[in-house]
Design a protein around this motif. Structure first.
Motif, PDB file in Angstrom:
ATOM      1  N   ASN A  60      28.792 144.887 153.096  1.00  0.00           N
ATOM      2  CA  ASN A  60      29.616 145.844 152.353  1.00  0.00           C
ATOM      3  C   ASN A  60      29.137 147.291 152.473  1.00  0.00           C
ATOM      4  O   ASN A  60      29.444 148.122 151.625  1.00  0.00           O
ATOM      5  CB  ASN A  60      29.682 145.500 150.848  1.00  0.00           C
ATOM      6  N   HIS A  61      28.368 147.582 153.500  1.00  0.00           N
ATOM      7  CA  HIS A  61      27.795 148.927 153.587  1.00  0.00           C
ATOM      8  C   HIS A  61      27.823 149.460 155.016  1.00  0.00           C
ATOM      9  O   HIS A  61      28.459 150.475 155.273  1.00  0.00           O
ATOM     10  CB  HIS A  61      26.370 148.878 153.004  1.00  0.00           C
ATOM     11  N   GLY A  62      27.172 148.780 155.962  1.00  0.00           N
ATOM     12  CA  GLY A  62      27.143 149.308 157.322  1.00  0.00           C
ATOM     13  C   GLY A  62      26.129 148.578 158.182  1.00  0.00           C
ATOM     14  O   GLY A  62      25.748 147.441 157.893  1.00  0.00           O
TER      15      GLY A  62
ATOM     16  N   VAL B 247      18.581 159.805 151.565  1.00  0.00           N
ATOM     17  CA  VAL B 247      18.122 158.831 150.565  1.00  0.00           C
ATOM     18  C   VAL B 247      17.706 157.525 151.248  1.00  0.00           C
ATOM     19  O   VAL B 247      17.103 156.661 150.616  1.00  0.00           O
ATOM     20  CB  VAL B 247      19.187 158.526 149.491  1.00  0.00           C
ATOM     21  N   GLU B 248      18.012 157.379 152.531  1.00  0.00           N
ATOM     22  CA  GLU B 248      17.632 156.167 153.241  1.00  0.00           C
ATOM     23  C   GLU B 248      16.364 156.374 154.095  1.00  0.00           C
ATOM     24  O   GLU B 248      16.042 155.585 154.971  1.00  0.00           O
ATOM     25  CB  GLU B 248      18.834 155.641 154.053  1.00  0.00           C
ATOM     26  N   THR B 249      15.605 157.449 153.787  1.00  0.00           N
ATOM     27  CA  THR B 249      14.413 157.796 154.568  1.00  0.00           C
ATOM     28  C   THR B 249      13.385 156.669 154.621  1.00  0.00           C
ATOM     29  O   THR B 249      12.883 156.329 155.702  1.00  0.00           O
ATOM     30  CB  THR B 249      13.760 159.069 153.967  1.00  0.00           C
TER      31      THR B 249
ATOM     32  N   ASP C 149      19.279 154.127 164.234  1.00  0.00           N
ATOM     33  CA  ASP C 149      20.636 154.668 164.033  1.00  0.00           C
ATOM     34  C   ASP C 149      21.335 153.861 162.946  1.00  0.00           C
ATOM     35  O   ASP C 149      21.254 152.634 162.938  1.00  0.00           O
ATOM     36  CB  ASP C 149      21.466 154.527 165.321  1.00  0.00           C
ATOM     37  N   HIS C 150      22.044 154.561 162.060  1.00  0.00           N
ATOM     38  CA  HIS C 150      22.749 153.857 160.984  1.00  0.00           C
ATOM     39  C   HIS C 150      24.169 154.409 160.839  1.00  0.00           C
ATOM     40  O   HIS C 150      24.355 155.616 160.728  1.00  0.00           O
ATOM     41  CB  HIS C 150      21.978 154.042 159.674  1.00  0.00           C
ATOM     42  N   THR C 151      25.150 153.506 160.879  1.00  0.00           N
ATOM     43  CA  THR C 151      26.552 153.923 160.703  1.00  0.00           C
ATOM     44  C   THR C 151      27.244 153.025 159.685  1.00  0.00           C
ATOM     45  O   THR C 151      26.717 151.978 159.299  1.00  0.00           O
ATOM     46  CB  THR C 151      27.360 153.812 162.016  1.00  0.00           C
ATOM     47  N   HIS C 152      28.422 153.470 159.278  1.00  0.00           N
ATOM     48  CA  HIS C 152      29.277 152.674 158.380  1.00  0.00           C
ATOM     49  C   HIS C 152      30.513 152.257 159.178  1.00  0.00           C
ATOM     50  O   HIS C 152      31.640 152.471 158.753  1.00  0.00           O
ATOM     51  CB  HIS C 152      29.699 153.494 157.160  1.00  0.00           C
ATOM     52  N   ALA C 153      30.309 151.722 160.381  1.00  0.00           N
ATOM     53  CA  ALA C 153      31.400 151.424 161.312  1.00  0.00           C
ATOM     54  C   ALA C 153      32.561 150.694 160.643  1.00  0.00           C
ATOM     55  O   ALA C 153      32.364 149.708 159.935  1.00  0.00           O
ATOM     56  CB  ALA C 153      30.860 150.587 162.463  1.00  0.00           C
TER      57      ALA C 153
END
Ligand SMILES: [Zn+2]
Length: 507
Positions: free
Chosen positions: A192-194, A115-117, A129-133
């Motif tokens: 609040n997300h990543g 959904v984040e395309t 690169d995307h993380t929720h560290a």
């Protein structure tokens, strides 16, 4: 946090997409960065199509894939040109977005793109690169999180206030990024997300992620908010199987389906549930919004399942009228229970789902305690969490499996389970969706299956005490017992405080 990049290992991944696979797995290998399908990655690759035209394709993580184990087939190829045009539209509904993404895929059998395309497409870098560290959501889930991240990162990241994922977030990020990014920018931080990082190579993007997250870890350490040591709490191990089995019955009744309940009473968890302020800090919300589909917004503190159900009805009634369209309420049963005696109980439709809940909440405890040490954990508002919990694109992730197998959520115990008919029963029950406890005098039983829905216990079934201990272990593993397959031929029914009382807690 250290980079796990290994040049010799990386060299075995030939090609731009293979490099994407390698560094995605490195991210997935660290559970403090992403958990169970969380986070996503992409790479933009120029390719010649069948009619000889060169096209730029965004390979983005497909839904249903986990970064830790992703393969090339787990990335969906989507035409960049169209994505960039979509990103300029004033609005796009979720349904239209999903349809547009699908129609622009160059391999029809590929999984649905993340959904984040569109957000990945708009970032002008080859690798994203995307993380929720954990460290990042710890700092951002505080009252003055924005000032803190400004202090930590300066102009290395563009900071985005919370916006619900999907088209609006992608569009907002694209605009803010274009306006604020400089040559010093190596990432983008979503409150609040990543966090996002990017680069020209898989290694550059990955190592920027590591260095950005490390900065936040250092900050937390400097503020006494990064305590990873095991606290000194005594683990009192008295039998709890009857308590747990009755709790599972109540939870299953509230859920409307048989639930698996796993118990976790490690020292770290007991220290958390023993906190004086538990009732306050545990009732703020999840560390990152997409955890809500696994854990629900809030855990139940104590054992008042009925009270939890009523509160869930009230939560639904409060936010449903503000949703874009009318929603159908999900089951109101808790997914996490925090109890001073039981520790943490994780609940799921099957053992795998319960294991995911447990992993997520173990990390959530770190985040909550870190943010509390910084001055106060402050998660997103109930409405924001509701919007994610009831977002059809998130619900679609849970529905992927189709109709569940017939014994889903039920627990079977098989004796003499290490070989022959017993083992065949174990396999047949696992295949039909049950969680299975296998008992055998042969210690090989412990290693029979390494999977979350199997628990192998070495046990001499002619020894009543050994059976009582095995039942205790079995109920802690899955919450109760629904079926007994007494294949070993002996199972002393007179065994004190086991079966007859367990029956009361049975569904
Ligand atoms: Zn995300």
């Amino acid at each position: 946090m250290k980079s796990l990049w290994n040049e010799a290992e990386a060299a075995r991944y030939k090609g731009e997409l293979a490099q994407r696979v390698y560094s995605s797995r490195l991210l997935g290998a660290d559970t403090s960065l992403v958990l169970h399908g969380g986070g996503n990655t992409s790479v933009k690759i120029k390719e010649k199509n069948l009619v000889g035209e060169e096209e730029e394709i965004l390979y983005v993580k497909g839904s249903g894939w986990d970064l830790a184990t992703i393969e090339e087939a787990g990335f969906s190829p989507v035409r960049m040109g169209h994505l960039l045009l979509l990103a300029k539209l004033p609005s796009l509904s979720d349904r239209e977005m999903v349809k547009e993404l699908k129609t622009q895929m160059t391999r029809p059998s590929a999984p649905s793109p993340s959904v984040e395309t569109i957000l990945h497409a708009t970032l002008p870098y080859k690798y994203v690169d995307h993380t929720h560290a954990d460290a990042v959501v710890t700092v951002t889930n505080t009252a003055n999180g924005i000032e803190r991240v400004q202090e930590i990162y300066g102009d290395q990241v563009v900071i985005i206030p919370y916006v619900m994922p999907g088209f609006d977030l992608a569009r907002f990020c694209a605009e803010k990024f274009a306006a604020e990014a400089t040559e010093r920018t190596i990432g983008m931080l979503l409150m609040n997300h990543g966090i996002f990082s990017f680069g020209a190579t898989a290694r550059e993007s990955y190592e920027r992620m590591i260095s950005l997250v490390s900065l936040t870890e250092e900050y937390l350490k400097g503020h006494g908010a990064w305590n990873k040591s095991q606290p000194k709490v005594a683990v009192e191990d008295k039998p709890v199987r009857h308590t747990l089995a009755s709790l599972r019955l109540e939870v299953s009744e509230a859920a409307g389906f048989p639930a698996i309940v796993t118990m976790h009473n490690d020292r770290r968890t007991l220290a958390f549930v023993g906190r004086q302020d538990l009732g306050e800090i545990s009732q703020q919300g999840p560390a990152t919004p997409d955890h809500v589909i696994r854990t629900k917004r809030l855990p139940l503190v104590g054992r008042d399942v009925q009270g939890y159900v009523e509160a869930y009805f009230a939560y639904f009634a409060e936010y449903n009228p503000t949703a874009k369209e009318n929603k159908t309420m999900l089951d109101p049963a808790p997914r996490v229970i925090l109890d001073s005696e039981l520790g943490m109980c994780a609940i799921g439709r099957n053992a795998k789902a319960a294991a995911i809940v447990a992993d997520i909440y173990h990390h959530t405890m770190d985040v909550i305690e870190g943010a509390t040490a910084l001055g106060g954990y402050q998660a997103l508002l109930g409405k924001d969490i509701f919007d994610i919990e009831y977002w059809e694109l998130e619900q679609a992730k849970l529905r992927k499996g189709g109709t569940p197998p017939m014994f889903t959520g039920e627990v079977a115990l098989v004796t003499g389970a290490a070989s022959g008919i017993g083992k065949a029963c174990v396999d047949a029950l696992l295949q039909r969706g049950a969680a299975v406890v296998g008992l055998d005098i042969n210690p090989a039983i412990a290693e029979l299956h390494k999977r979350p829905d199997f628990c192998g216990i070495t046990c001499d079934v002619t020894d009543e005490q050994a059976i009582a201990a095995a039942l205790e272990q079995a109920v802690r593993a899955f919450g109760g017992l629904d079926m007994l397959i007494l294949n070993a031929g002996i199972f002393p029914l007179g065994c004190p405080s086991t079966l007859c009382q367990l029956k009361n807690g049975e569904r």
